[in-house]
Design a protein around this motif. Structure first.
Motif, PDB file in Angstrom:
ATOM      1  N   ASP A  62       4.195  10.976   2.309  1.00  0.00           N
ATOM      2  CA  ASP A  62       3.488  10.308   1.218  1.00  0.00           C
ATOM      3  C   ASP A  62       4.527   9.553   0.417  1.00  0.00           C
ATOM      4  O   ASP A  62       5.578  10.114   0.060  1.00  0.00           O
ATOM      5  N   ALA A  98       0.828  -1.200   0.000  1.00  0.00           N
ATOM      6  CA  ALA A  98       0.000   0.000   0.000  1.00  0.00           C
ATOM      7  C   ALA A  98       0.864   1.253   0.000  1.00  0.00           C
ATOM      8  O   ALA A  98       1.694   1.442   0.883  1.00  0.00           O
ATOM      9  N   ALA A  99       0.635   2.103  -1.001  1.00  0.00           N
ATOM     10  CA  ALA A  99       1.294   3.404  -1.020  1.00  0.00           C
ATOM     11  C   ALA A  99       0.397   4.390  -0.291  1.00  0.00           C
ATOM     12  O   ALA A  99      -0.699   4.050   0.154  1.00  0.00           O
ATOM     13  N   GLY A 100       0.840   5.628  -0.172  1.00  0.00           N
ATOM     14  CA  GLY A 100       0.011   6.654   0.429  1.00  0.00           C
ATOM     15  C   GLY A 100       0.676   7.342   1.596  1.00  0.00           C
ATOM     16  O   GLY A 100       1.895   7.412   1.681  1.00  0.00           O
ATOM     17  N   ARG A 101      -0.127   7.826   2.509  1.00  0.00           N
ATOM     18  CA  ARG A 101       0.328   8.672   3.616  1.00  0.00           C
ATOM     19  C   ARG A 101       0.512   7.849   4.888  1.00  0.00           C
ATOM     20  O   ARG A 101      -0.383   7.103   5.284  1.00  0.00           O
ATOM     21  N   HIS A 102       1.661   8.020   5.525  1.00  0.00           N
ATOM     22  CA  HIS A 102       1.980   7.247   6.728  1.00  0.00           C
ATOM     23  C   HIS A 102       2.687   8.134   7.745  1.00  0.00           C
ATOM     24  O   HIS A 102       3.350   9.112   7.376  1.00  0.00           O
ATOM     25  N   ARG A 124      -0.414   0.750  12.443  1.00  0.00           N
ATOM     26  CA  ARG A 124      -0.148   1.287  11.110  1.00  0.00           C
ATOM     27  C   ARG A 124       1.322   1.133  10.767  1.00  0.00           C
ATOM     28  O   ARG A 124       2.174   0.940  11.640  1.00  0.00           O
ATOM     29  N   LYS A 175       7.619  10.935  -1.558  1.00  0.00           N
ATOM     30  CA  LYS A 175       7.099  12.017  -2.401  1.00  0.00           C
ATOM     31  C   LYS A 175       6.887  13.305  -1.608  1.00  0.00           C
ATOM     32  O   LYS A 175       6.942  14.397  -2.170  1.00  0.00           O
ATOM     33  N   SER A 176       6.606  13.190  -0.324  1.00  0.00           N
ATOM     34  CA  SER A 176       6.505  14.364   0.545  1.00  0.00           C
ATOM     35  C   SER A 176       6.886  13.955   1.959  1.00  0.00           C
ATOM     36  O   SER A 176       6.712  12.791   2.353  1.00  0.00           O
ATOM     37  N   GLU A 195       5.481   6.265  -2.611  1.00  0.00           N
ATOM     38  CA  GLU A 195       5.136   5.313  -3.656  1.00  0.00           C
ATOM     39  C   GLU A 195       5.980   4.072  -3.457  1.00  0.00           C
ATOM     40  O   GLU A 195       7.148   4.151  -3.069  1.00  0.00           O
TER      41      GLU A 195
END
Length: 266
Positions: free
Chosen positions: A174, A68-72, A109, A162-163, A176
């Motif tokens: 964030d 899973a990519a995204g915000r962590h 998480r 990415k951020s 990928e």
């Protein structure tokens, strides 16, 4: 994993690996950590799943979650480089790092570990961390007597950051998922690197008068990328060299770099 013996073998391997890193835990604590690797609260919950024959689906679900990519929640570090496949201890008294670790641990998480470019930056942003970091899971989090916090983090895989933002509730990133290349079969390179690694271990231990042997995990592994990460996490190298290895996605090139570095330090 098919029965209790497999889970307990994992617990013994985990305990031995942490002992090698001067982190001592009991057998029961290692069983609890193995349970958390499968997303379960404790050993009783995992043993019930084993009895019910439901562990394989848990493994598949965990593997899917790792993609899973995204915000962590995220933490910046600068004094060492963690590699996929390992379980590493983190020590910190940085408030926002503690907040991110707590969010990841309490919410079951994942967490992003970013390599900070300089220790002089108190509030790092995207330009202050390297592009390639790692994704992991916080297995344990405790406050020490000296006020610092210690976390045990299982490192899953490389990610592209990415951020990277400092918020009131801690750092977040964030990411990928990096599509690491499929490793070809390179038995000659694998064997040659193991020989160099064994020589490195021998030179390090000669003062103790013992002849080291490659531990079973090293003897069995054939994947060049996995072997490169395992060796990189077990040898002392300058931090820039380890960062370069982490950022090398081609598994054969990464193992070639490890072999060359072993030759340089011999």
């Amino acid at each position: 994993m098919r029965d209790f013996r497999d889970a307990k073998a994992m617990a013994r391997t985990l305990r031995a690996s942490l002992t090698a890193k001067t982190v001592t835990i009991s057998h029961s604590e290692s069983l609890e950590l193995v349970s958390k690797m499968f997303g379960l609260a404790n050993w009783n919950a995992l043993s019930a799943q084993i009895q019910a024959g439901r562990v394989e689906p848990l493994v598949a679900a965990a593997a899917h979650a790792m993609k899973a990519a995204g915000r962590h929640p995220a933490i910046p570090i600068w004094d060492f480089v963690p590699f996929p496949g390992g379980i590493v201890p983190f020590y910190t008294n940085r408030a926002k790092t503690i907040q991110a670790l707590e969010r990841a641990f309490q919410g079951a998480r994942q967490i992003i570990v970013a390599m900070q470019r300089s220790s002089d930056i108190d509030e790092p942003g995207l330009t202050d961390v390297y592009d390639v970091g790692v994704l992991g899971s916080v297995l344990a989090l405790d406050q020490l007597a000296d006020g610092r916090w210690k976390a045990l983090v299982q490192i899953h895989r490389r990610v592209m950051i990415k951020s990277f933002i400092s918020e009131a509730a801690g750092y977040v990133a964030d990411v990928e998922i990096l599509d690491e290349r499929l490793a070809p079969d390179v038995p000659d390179l694998v064997l040659a690197t193991k020989v160099h690694f064994k020589g490195h271990l021998f030179r390090d231990s000669i003062k103790q008068g013992s002849v080291p042997q490659l531990k079973p995990p090293f003897e069995r592994v054939r994947d060049p990328g996995r072997l490169a990460d395992m060796i990189a996490s077990h040898i002392e190298l300058p931090i820039p060299d380890k960062r370069a290895l982490l950022a090398t996605l081609d598994p054969v090139r990464r193992l070639e770099s490890v072999r060359d570095l072993l030759q340089e330090v011999s």
